[in-house]
Design an enzyme around this catalytic site. Structure first.
Site, PDB file in Angstrom:
ATOM      1  N   ASP A   1       0.842  -1.197   0.000  1.00  0.00           N
ATOM      2  CA  ASP A   1       0.000   0.000   0.000  1.00  0.00           C
ATOM      3  C   ASP A   1       0.879   1.250   0.000  1.00  0.00           C
ATOM      4  O   ASP A   1       1.633   1.487   0.942  1.00  0.00           O
ATOM      5  CB  ASP A   1      -0.899  -0.009   1.235  1.00  0.00           C
ATOM      6  CG  ASP A   1      -1.939   1.098   1.215  1.00  0.00           C
ATOM      7  OD1 ASP A   1      -1.927   1.921   0.289  1.00  0.00           O
ATOM      8  OD2 ASP A   1      -2.768   1.135   2.146  1.00  0.00           O
TER       9      ASP A   1
ATOM     10  N   HIS B   1      -0.559   4.341  -0.304  1.00  0.00           N
ATOM     11  CA  HIS B   1      -1.338   5.398   0.350  1.00  0.00           C
ATOM     12  C   HIS B   1      -1.269   6.726  -0.401  1.00  0.00           C
ATOM     13  O   HIS B   1      -1.433   7.792   0.193  1.00  0.00           O
ATOM     14  CB  HIS B   1      -0.840   5.608   1.788  1.00  0.00           C
ATOM     15  CG  HIS B   1      -1.884   5.380   2.826  1.00  0.00           C
ATOM     16  ND1 HIS B   1      -2.230   6.314   3.770  1.00  0.00           N
ATOM     17  CD2 HIS B   1      -2.684   4.308   3.064  1.00  0.00           C
ATOM     18  CE1 HIS B   1      -3.183   5.839   4.559  1.00  0.00           C
ATOM     19  NE2 HIS B   1      -3.474   4.623   4.143  1.00  0.00           N
TER      20      HIS B   1
ATOM     21  N   GLU C   1      -1.203  -0.884  -4.127  1.00  0.00           N
ATOM     22  CA  GLU C   1      -2.411  -0.113  -3.818  1.00  0.00           C
ATOM     23  C   GLU C   1      -2.121   1.388  -3.792  1.00  0.00           C
ATOM     24  O   GLU C   1      -1.120   1.816  -3.231  1.00  0.00           O
ATOM     25  CB  GLU C   1      -2.950  -0.567  -2.462  1.00  0.00           C
ATOM     26  CG  GLU C   1      -4.175   0.189  -1.990  1.00  0.00           C
ATOM     27  CD  GLU C   1      -4.694  -0.352  -0.668  1.00  0.00           C
ATOM     28  OE1 GLU C   1      -5.421   0.381   0.023  1.00  0.00           O
ATOM     29  OE2 GLU C   1      -4.381  -1.510  -0.316  1.00  0.00           O
TER      30      GLU C   1
ATOM     31  N   GLU D   1     -10.352   2.898  -2.143  1.00  0.00           N
ATOM     32  CA  GLU D   1     -10.853   3.171  -0.795  1.00  0.00           C
ATOM     33  C   GLU D   1     -11.332   4.613  -0.639  1.00  0.00           C
ATOM     34  O   GLU D   1     -12.114   4.907   0.270  1.00  0.00           O
ATOM     35  CB  GLU D   1      -9.788   2.868   0.256  1.00  0.00           C
ATOM     36  CG  GLU D   1      -8.611   3.823   0.264  1.00  0.00           C
ATOM     37  CD  GLU D   1      -7.546   3.403   1.272  1.00  0.00           C
ATOM     38  OE1 GLU D   1      -7.325   4.147   2.236  1.00  0.00           O
ATOM     39  OE2 GLU D   1      -6.946   2.321   1.085  1.00  0.00           O
TER      40      GLU D   1
ATOM     41  N   ASP E   1     -14.969   0.868  -0.090  1.00  0.00           N
ATOM     42  CA  ASP E   1     -15.148   0.700   1.346  1.00  0.00           C
ATOM     43  C   ASP E   1     -16.641   0.675   1.630  1.00  0.00           C
ATOM     44  O   ASP E   1     -17.358   1.619   1.293  1.00  0.00           O
ATOM     45  CB  ASP E   1     -14.457   1.844   2.091  1.00  0.00           C
ATOM     46  CG  ASP E   1     -14.390   1.619   3.590  1.00  0.00           C
ATOM     47  OD1 ASP E   1     -15.450   1.358   4.192  1.00  0.00           O
ATOM     48  OD2 ASP E   1     -13.290   1.725   4.159  1.00  0.00           O
TER      49      ASP E   1
ATOM     50  N   HIS F   1     -11.972  -2.438   0.976  1.00  0.00           N
ATOM     51  CA  HIS F   1     -11.176  -1.811   2.028  1.00  0.00           C
ATOM     52  C   HIS F   1     -11.939  -1.922   3.341  1.00  0.00           C
ATOM     53  O   HIS F   1     -13.123  -1.643   3.405  1.00  0.00           O
ATOM     54  CB  HIS F   1     -10.976  -0.338   1.643  1.00  0.00           C
ATOM     55  CG  HIS F   1     -10.203   0.471   2.628  1.00  0.00           C
ATOM     56  ND1 HIS F   1     -10.802   1.417   3.440  1.00  0.00           N
ATOM     57  CD2 HIS F   1      -8.886   0.526   2.900  1.00  0.00           C
ATOM     58  CE1 HIS F   1      -9.879   2.018   4.171  1.00  0.00           C
ATOM     59  NE2 HIS F   1      -8.706   1.484   3.870  1.00  0.00           N
TER      60      HIS F   1
END
Length: 381
Positions: free
Chosen positions: A183, A185, A209, A235, A257, A284
């Site tokens: 991830d 982010h 991700e 997400e 999500d 997510h």
């Protein structure tokens, strides 16, 4: 049957629960939350409740339309998350009234169990290795890790090598049978993706991700085209309309999500849209038990479901654990690396209302950290 009362609960470490009660005593639970903005979402839930009190809870799709489109100004994470939690609660009520789990109301199960993964950090290579070993002992066969900490806008050699060494440490522990998701982010961008993807390919991550922030989703297709690594995102996308361009760009895995992207109703539609583009679903969920149960109900009902994130035992749950708020902890047993199909009515779990009310008395005011680059400017967390 009518909706008689709607309550919200601030639940440590950083969650928000909603309880929807009917005049016949049937209760549904949902998890409407934007991490770091729980009080704001709580207000949004209160406002949306004006549209639901006195109404038939089983008109789920009509309520979804009215809640999302009944105001001239629409969308965004706050409103969408408020709708998400209320939608989960309405599906929970519908399942309990019918005496069936939600996935049966969505057309019945397409699988018997769902593979799950847990989060393991992403700081020092040795810490990652130790955390993965612990997860493997718990029964998991897949994990997710942060690729890095703070990254400069154009990363230096130490930062780039640090990413590769962390993932290499993970691969060494996992061998050739375990999987690791990486991830970013949104902490890197297109330029660093060009440099990192070739270096990560030999380590064969399960996915990479959010290599770019969602505002720059128009760039993600260029990253997907440059690498054999499956690219995942979603997400921080909240509707079919926001997912469509990234599906068209060539991502491999969508991560809506269930507490942000319109709840069970919209994520079910997102999954159908994803299937057209050969995109797999991996929702997510670093959240609580109601969000996780909602994700699993979707997973049992849609064919293009890949894997499910969970936050049981995650690092930030020092003062509140997923299993603290369910009556039967075995519902979420993952000792085989999978969670077996939930068969109880509604979302498939029984919420411990006493524990929820006790936790709400403590409350929380969690906020995300603010990071800065070495020059003092804002950095992505």
């Amino acid at each position: 049957m009518q909706i008689a009362r709607i309550e919200t609960f601030l639940i440590p470490p950083r969650w928000l629960f909603v309880r929807v009660e009917t005049d016949t005593g049937v209760v549904g639970w949902g998890e409407p939350v934007v991490e770091g903005r729980t009080e704001t979402v709580r207000t949004a839930v209160e406002q949306l409740s004006e549209l639901l009190i006195g109404q038939d809870p089983l008109r789920i799709q009509d309520h979804w339309q009215v809640m999302t489109k009944g105001s001239f100004y629409r969308g965004g994470p706050i409103l969408s998350s408020a709708v998400s939690g209320l939608d989960q609660a309405l599906w929970d009520i519908a399942g309990k009234v019918a005496g069936l789990p939600v996935h049966q109301l969505l057309g019945g199960p397409v699988r018997d169990r769902i593979r799950v993964y847990g989060w393991v950090g992403g700081d020092e290579p040795n810490e990652v290795a130790d955390a993965i070993s612990e997860r493997l002992e718990q029964g998991l066969t897949a994990v997710k890790m942060n690729a890095s900490g703070r990254m400069e806008r154009i990363s230096n050699l130490r930062e780039l090598d640090g990413v590769v060494s962390r993932v290499a440490a993970a691969r060494e522990v996992l061998g050739d049978t375990g999987d690791v998701g990486v991830d970013f982010h949104g902490r890197i961008g297109l330029a660093d993706a060009r440099r990192l993807m070739p270096a990560l390919e030999p380590l064969r991550p399960m996915f990479v991700e959010e290599p770019v922030v969602p505002e720059n989703s128009h760039l993600i297709g260029r990253i997907a085209d440059m690498t054999s690594i499956p690219i995942a995102t979603g997400e921080r996308l909240f509707s079919r309309q926001e997912f469509l361009p990234v599906f068209q760009s060539g991502i491999a895995i969508a991560q809506p999500d269930l507490s942000h992207a319109g709840g069970i109703s919209e994520v079910h539609r997102i999954a159908s849209l994803a299937e057209i583009y050969d995109v797999q679903l991996a929702p997510h969920c670093p959240l609580g038990p109601i969000a996780l149960a909602s994700c699993l109900q979707i997973g049992f009902a849609v064919p293009n479901f890949f894997i499910q994130e969970h936050s049981i035992g995650i690092h930030y749950n020092g003062d509140g654990e997923v299993l603290d708020y369910v009556v039967d902890r075995s519902d979420f047993d993952f000792s085989s690396g999978y969670i077996e199909r939930l068969t109880k009515p509604g979302l498939g779990i029984e919420v411990d209302e006493t524990a929820v009310r006790d936790a709400d008395a403590r409350g929380h005011a969690w906020r995300g950290p603010i990071w800065r680059h070495t020059d003092g400017s804002f950095a992505e967390w």
